[in-house]
Design a protein around this motif. Sequence first.
Motif, PDB file in Angstrom:
ATOM      1  N   UNK A 128       0.843  -1.194   0.000  1.00  0.00           N
ATOM      2  CA  UNK A 128       0.000   0.000   0.000  1.00  0.00           C
ATOM      3  C   UNK A 128       0.877   1.242   0.000  1.00  0.00           C
ATOM      4  N   UNK A 129       0.599   2.144  -0.911  1.00  0.00           N
ATOM      5  CA  UNK A 129       1.315   3.423  -0.912  1.00  0.00           C
ATOM      6  C   UNK A 129       0.637   4.424   0.001  1.00  0.00           C
ATOM      7  N   UNK A 130      -0.659   4.199   0.322  1.00  0.00           N
ATOM      8  CA  UNK A 130      -1.393   5.093   1.215  1.00  0.00           C
ATOM      9  C   UNK A 130      -0.812   4.990   2.627  1.00  0.00           C
ATOM     10  N   UNK A 131      -0.571   3.758   3.047  1.00  0.00           N
ATOM     11  CA  UNK A 131       0.019   3.489   4.354  1.00  0.00           C
ATOM     12  C   UNK A 131       1.235   2.610   4.096  1.00  0.00           C
ATOM     13  N   UNK A 174       0.679  -8.916   7.995  1.00  0.00           N
ATOM     14  CA  UNK A 174       0.728  -7.507   7.615  1.00  0.00           C
ATOM     15  C   UNK A 174       1.906  -6.890   8.355  1.00  0.00           C
ATOM     16  N   UNK A 175       2.879  -6.408   7.605  1.00  0.00           N
ATOM     17  CA  UNK A 175       4.017  -5.686   8.188  1.00  0.00           C
ATOM     18  C   UNK A 175       3.811  -4.214   7.882  1.00  0.00           C
ATOM     19  N   UNK A 176       3.843  -3.378   8.926  1.00  0.00           N
ATOM     20  CA  UNK A 176       3.546  -1.971   8.686  1.00  0.00           C
ATOM     21  C   UNK A 176       4.370  -1.042   9.575  1.00  0.00           C
ATOM     22  N   UNK A 177       4.423   0.193   9.117  1.00  0.00           N
ATOM     23  CA  UNK A 177       5.113   1.256   9.846  1.00  0.00           C
ATOM     24  C   UNK A 177       4.264   2.511   9.737  1.00  0.00           C
ATOM     25  N   UNK A 178       4.026   3.141  10.863  1.00  0.00           N
ATOM     26  CA  UNK A 178       3.358   4.446  10.893  1.00  0.00           C
ATOM     27  C   UNK A 178       4.329   5.424  11.522  1.00  0.00           C
ATOM     28  N   UNK A 206       3.993  10.975  14.794  1.00  0.00           N
ATOM     29  CA  UNK A 206       3.318  12.251  14.526  1.00  0.00           C
ATOM     30  C   UNK A 206       2.851  12.367  13.073  1.00  0.00           C
ATOM     31  N   UNK A 207       2.524  11.238  12.466  1.00  0.00           N
ATOM     32  CA  UNK A 207       2.080  11.240  11.070  1.00  0.00           C
ATOM     33  C   UNK A 207       0.711  11.909  10.955  1.00  0.00           C
ATOM     34  N   UNK A 208       0.524  12.614   9.854  1.00  0.00           N
ATOM     35  CA  UNK A 208      -0.752  13.286   9.624  1.00  0.00           C
ATOM     36  C   UNK A 208      -1.745  12.380   8.896  1.00  0.00           C
ATOM     37  N   UNK A 209      -1.336  11.154   8.602  1.00  0.00           N
ATOM     38  CA  UNK A 209      -2.193  10.245   7.842  1.00  0.00           C
ATOM     39  C   UNK A 209      -2.884   9.203   8.721  1.00  0.00           C
ATOM     40  N   UNK A 210      -3.139   9.529   9.974  1.00  0.00           N
ATOM     41  CA  UNK A 210      -3.696   8.547  10.902  1.00  0.00           C
ATOM     42  C   UNK A 210      -4.971   7.905  10.361  1.00  0.00           C
ATOM     43  N   UNK A 211      -5.920   8.702   9.876  1.00  0.00           N
ATOM     44  CA  UNK A 211      -7.178   8.140   9.385  1.00  0.00           C
ATOM     45  C   UNK A 211      -6.958   7.246   8.178  1.00  0.00           C
ATOM     46  N   UNK A 261      -6.675   1.876   5.533  1.00  0.00           N
ATOM     47  CA  UNK A 261      -5.929   0.906   4.722  1.00  0.00           C
ATOM     48  C   UNK A 261      -5.605  -0.358   5.528  1.00  0.00           C
ATOM     49  N   UNK A 262      -5.248  -0.196   6.795  1.00  0.00           N
ATOM     50  CA  UNK A 262      -4.978  -1.351   7.654  1.00  0.00           C
ATOM     51  C   UNK A 262      -6.248  -2.195   7.792  1.00  0.00           C
ATOM     52  N   UNK A 263      -7.372  -1.550   8.003  1.00  0.00           N
ATOM     53  CA  UNK A 263      -8.650  -2.258   8.134  1.00  0.00           C
ATOM     54  C   UNK A 263      -8.998  -3.003   6.838  1.00  0.00           C
TER      55      UNK A 263
END
Length: 179
Positions: free
Chosen positions: A9-12, A29-33, A36-41, A46-48
């Motif tokens: 995913x490029x969104x998240x 699912x391997x992910x990184x947020x 203080x990211x502004x893309x929380x929503x 995308x995770x959901x």
Amino acid sequence: TTFSDVTYSEVAELVSIKLKSHDKQIGLIACYRPPHASNEDSFFIELERTFDLLEASCDDVLIVGDLNYDLLASNKSTKLNEFIDGHCLSNTIKSGTRLNPTTGYLSLLDVILSLNILSFIASTVIPFPESDHRFVTTILNHKSTKQTSQIVESRCLNSSKLELLKVKFKVRFNFVLSS
């Protein structure tokens, strides 16, 4: 073990994959947020979406990564806790994973979330000298589900039959029945 259905995913910042081992299919699912990211929503949308796709076709779904929510401070992790609770996930990591070099505060930012917590055996957090984050690891048991049924027949449930049932439960489910 084989893998399939790799998505990115490029969104998240997340990658998902299906692993097949024996007769079990496990979604990862391997992910990184970023902090203080502004893309929380959009991250959680995308995770959901990714989680729902994997949950529909897998025996277990694991979410691993640095999500930058401190699970040791519930007031700083409300959104992640809502996601965990809403999807019946369990975090297998229970101790701090990042040591703040300035304050010395140990926060729990790195997670291994499991949908099927019955497969959980153990986890550990190991200091890593090259980073302020610690290495996290979890041992899960995803043995083959092909099992034979066992029937214990009895006309009465006397003490010896009850003990036999307790032994069978302990062997089969690694679960101890109390008296």
